[in-house]
Structures are given as C-alpha cells and as structure tokens.
Design a protein around this motif. Structure first.
Motif, PDB file in Angstrom:
ATOM      1  N   SER A  92       0.833  -1.207   0.000  1.00 26.60           N
ATOM      2  CA  SER A  92       0.000   0.000   0.000  1.00 26.60           C
ATOM      3  C   SER A  92       0.869   1.260   0.000  1.00 26.60           C
ATOM      4  O   SER A  92       0.512   2.258  -0.633  1.00 26.60           O
ATOM      5  CB  SER A  92      -0.950   0.007   1.197  1.00 26.60           C
ATOM      6  OG  SER A  92      -0.227  -0.021   2.404  1.00 26.60           O
ATOM      7  N   GLU A  93       1.994   1.212   0.678  1.00 24.03           N
ATOM      8  CA  GLU A  93       2.919   2.345   0.658  1.00 24.03           C
ATOM      9  C   GLU A  93       3.531   2.506  -0.728  1.00 24.03           C
ATOM     10  O   GLU A  93       3.669   3.628  -1.220  1.00 24.03           O
ATOM     11  CB  GLU A  93       4.011   2.156   1.711  1.00 24.03           C
ATOM     12  CG  GLU A  93       3.519   2.247   3.127  1.00 24.03           C
ATOM     13  CD  GLU A  93       4.596   1.961   4.160  1.00 24.03           C
ATOM     14  OE1 GLU A  93       5.739   1.627   3.762  1.00 24.03           O
ATOM     15  OE2 GLU A  93       4.301   2.071   5.360  1.00 24.03           O
ATOM     16  N   GLN A  94       3.894   1.397  -1.357  1.00 22.36           N
ATOM     17  CA  GLN A  94       4.426   1.446  -2.724  1.00 22.36           C
ATOM     18  C   GLN A  94       3.412   2.081  -3.669  1.00 22.36           C
ATOM     19  O   GLN A  94       3.754   2.981  -4.438  1.00 22.36           O
ATOM     20  CB  GLN A  94       4.746   0.041  -3.239  1.00 22.36           C
ATOM     21  CG  GLN A  94       5.955  -0.604  -2.669  1.00 22.36           C
ATOM     22  CD  GLN A  94       6.162  -2.004  -3.249  1.00 22.36           C
ATOM     23  OE1 GLN A  94       5.412  -2.451  -4.106  1.00 22.36           O
ATOM     24  NE2 GLN A  94       7.182  -2.685  -2.759  1.00 22.36           N
ATOM     25  N   LEU A  95       2.180   1.620  -3.592  1.00 19.28           N
ATOM     26  CA  LEU A  95       1.133   2.117  -4.481  1.00 19.28           C
ATOM     27  C   LEU A  95       0.905   3.610  -4.277  1.00 19.28           C
ATOM     28  O   LEU A  95       0.827   4.383  -5.242  1.00 19.28           O
ATOM     29  CB  LEU A  95      -0.158   1.337  -4.253  1.00 19.28           C
ATOM     30  CG  LEU A  95      -1.332   1.675  -5.164  1.00 19.28           C
ATOM     31  CD1 LEU A  95      -0.961   1.408  -6.617  1.00 19.28           C
ATOM     32  CD2 LEU A  95      -2.553   0.872  -4.755  1.00 19.28           C
ATOM     33  N   LEU A  96       0.835   4.008  -3.017  1.00 22.90           N
ATOM     34  CA  LEU A  96       0.611   5.422  -2.715  1.00 22.90           C
ATOM     35  C   LEU A  96       1.755   6.281  -3.255  1.00 22.90           C
ATOM     36  O   LEU A  96       1.511   7.321  -3.885  1.00 22.90           O
ATOM     37  CB  LEU A  96       0.459   5.625  -1.211  1.00 22.90           C
ATOM     38  CG  LEU A  96       0.042   7.024  -0.787  1.00 22.90           C
ATOM     39  CD1 LEU A  96      -0.945   6.953   0.355  1.00 22.90           C
ATOM     40  CD2 LEU A  96       1.233   7.868  -0.396  1.00 22.90           C
ATOM     41  N   LEU A  97       2.977   5.854  -3.030  1.00 21.91           N
ATOM     42  CA  LEU A  97       4.115   6.639  -3.513  1.00 21.91           C
ATOM     43  C   LEU A  97       4.174   6.658  -5.040  1.00 21.91           C
ATOM     44  O   LEU A  97       4.553   7.671  -5.633  1.00 21.91           O
ATOM     45  CB  LEU A  97       5.422   6.103  -2.924  1.00 21.91           C
ATOM     46  CG  LEU A  97       5.601   6.317  -1.417  1.00 21.91           C
ATOM     47  CD1 LEU A  97       6.927   5.722  -0.958  1.00 21.91           C
ATOM     48  CD2 LEU A  97       5.500   7.766  -1.027  1.00 21.91           C
ATOM     49  N   HIS A  98       3.788   5.573  -5.695  1.00 15.82           N
ATOM     50  CA  HIS A  98       3.722   5.566  -7.163  1.00 15.82           C
ATOM     51  C   HIS A  98       2.679   6.563  -7.657  1.00 15.82           C
ATOM     52  O   HIS A  98       2.939   7.330  -8.592  1.00 15.82           O
ATOM     53  CB  HIS A  98       3.397   4.167  -7.697  1.00 15.82           C
ATOM     54  CG  HIS A  98       4.585   3.288  -7.852  1.00 15.82           C
ATOM     55  ND1 HIS A  98       5.513   3.464  -8.845  1.00 15.82           N
ATOM     56  CD2 HIS A  98       5.009   2.220  -7.129  1.00 15.82           C
ATOM     57  CE1 HIS A  98       6.452   2.547  -8.738  1.00 15.82           C
ATOM     58  NE2 HIS A  98       6.172   1.780  -7.688  1.00 15.82           N
ATOM     59  N   TYR A  99       1.503   6.525  -7.028  1.00 22.75           N
ATOM     60  CA  TYR A  99       0.465   7.481  -7.419  1.00 22.75           C
ATOM     61  C   TYR A  99       0.958   8.921  -7.264  1.00 22.75           C
ATOM     62  O   TYR A  99       0.747   9.760  -8.124  1.00 22.75           O
ATOM     63  CB  TYR A  99      -0.792   7.307  -6.564  1.00 22.75           C
ATOM     64  CG  TYR A  99      -1.716   6.200  -6.982  1.00 22.75           C
ATOM     65  CD1 TYR A  99      -1.922   5.879  -8.317  1.00 22.75           C
ATOM     66  CD2 TYR A  99      -2.427   5.480  -6.029  1.00 22.75           C
ATOM     67  CE1 TYR A  99      -2.785   4.869  -8.689  1.00 22.75           C
ATOM     68  CE2 TYR A  99      -3.298   4.466  -6.390  1.00 22.75           C
ATOM     69  CZ  TYR A  99      -3.478   4.168  -7.729  1.00 22.75           C
ATOM     70  OH  TYR A  99      -4.341   3.177  -8.093  1.00 22.75           O
TER      71      TYR A  99
END
Length: 137
Positions: A92-99
C-alpha cells in the motif's frame, strides 16, 4: 538530499516541461500573427531582411528540442524513482508513492483511487515517506 526531494524530482521537471509548452504555444501564436509595419524614418545599414515570424519559428524549434530532451530525462527520473519505491516492503505504501511521485496525483485523487479517507491517505503517506527515508539514506 531528503526522501521528499528525491521523490519530487520528476514532479518539478514535469512542471518545467509544462511551462516550456506554454511558452512554445506563445511562440507559435506570435509566428502566425501579423506584425505591424514600422513607419520610423531612421535608416539602418544592417537591416534584418528576414520576416519577423522567422525569429519566433526558430525559437519554437529550439524550445521543442529542449522539451524533447527534458521528456527523456523525465522518463529516466520516473524509472529511477519507481525502482526505488519498489524496494519498499508494504504494497500500500508502494502504491501510494507511485500514485503521488510517478503519476503526479493529488492526495484527494489518491484517496479515491485507493478507497481510503483523505486523512488516512495522508497518514499513510507520511508513514511511507518515513519508511522510504529509512530504506534509502
């Protein structure tokens, strides 16, 4: 360089590219417009014989080359940031930072995309930044 500065590099470059595109549109508009005649009574021995719009076309060409080079650099930076983000363990942290840092989405857009509240999204973002800072000194 802090984690936020590293992650924001593509964002700032993208903004500079957008500014250059606006400037490019202005040059193109000036090249298409009719320039007013000069009725001055002075004589210049080295008078410019080119039409006024040619200068704007040349500037537009130079700016297009700069934009193309900046776009290549932007893709390189996005890849570098994306690889660094992928080293985090929490998906979820990866996804948020990608967004946020690769796709340039705002926090409300990220909250909608991830089906979280805005408050939780901001909390997760700060936690992700802290984790990114620990894993990438």
């Amino acid at each position: 360089m802090t984690a936020r500065e590293f992650l924001n590099q593509p964002f700032y470059l993208n903004n500079r590219i957008n500014d250059k595109r606006v400037k490019l549109d202005c040059y193109r508009q000036m090249a298409r417009s009719v320039s007013s005649p000069g009725f001055e009574e002075h004589y210049s021995s080295n008078r410019n014989t080119n039409a006024p719009f040619i200068r704007y076309l040349e500037k537009a060409d130079e700016l297009e080359e700069e934009i193309a080079a900046d776009e290549k650099e932007l893709e390189r930076l996005k890849t570098e940031v994306s690889v660094a983000i992928d080293e985090l363990e929490e998906p979820s942290e990866q996804l948020l930072l990608h967004y946020r840092y690769v796709m340039f989405k705002t926090m409300p857009e990220i909250a909608v995309a991830m089906h979280y509240s805005l408050r939780w999204t901001k909390r997760l973002h700060s936690r992700a930044l802290e984790e990114f800072e620990r894993s990438h000194p």
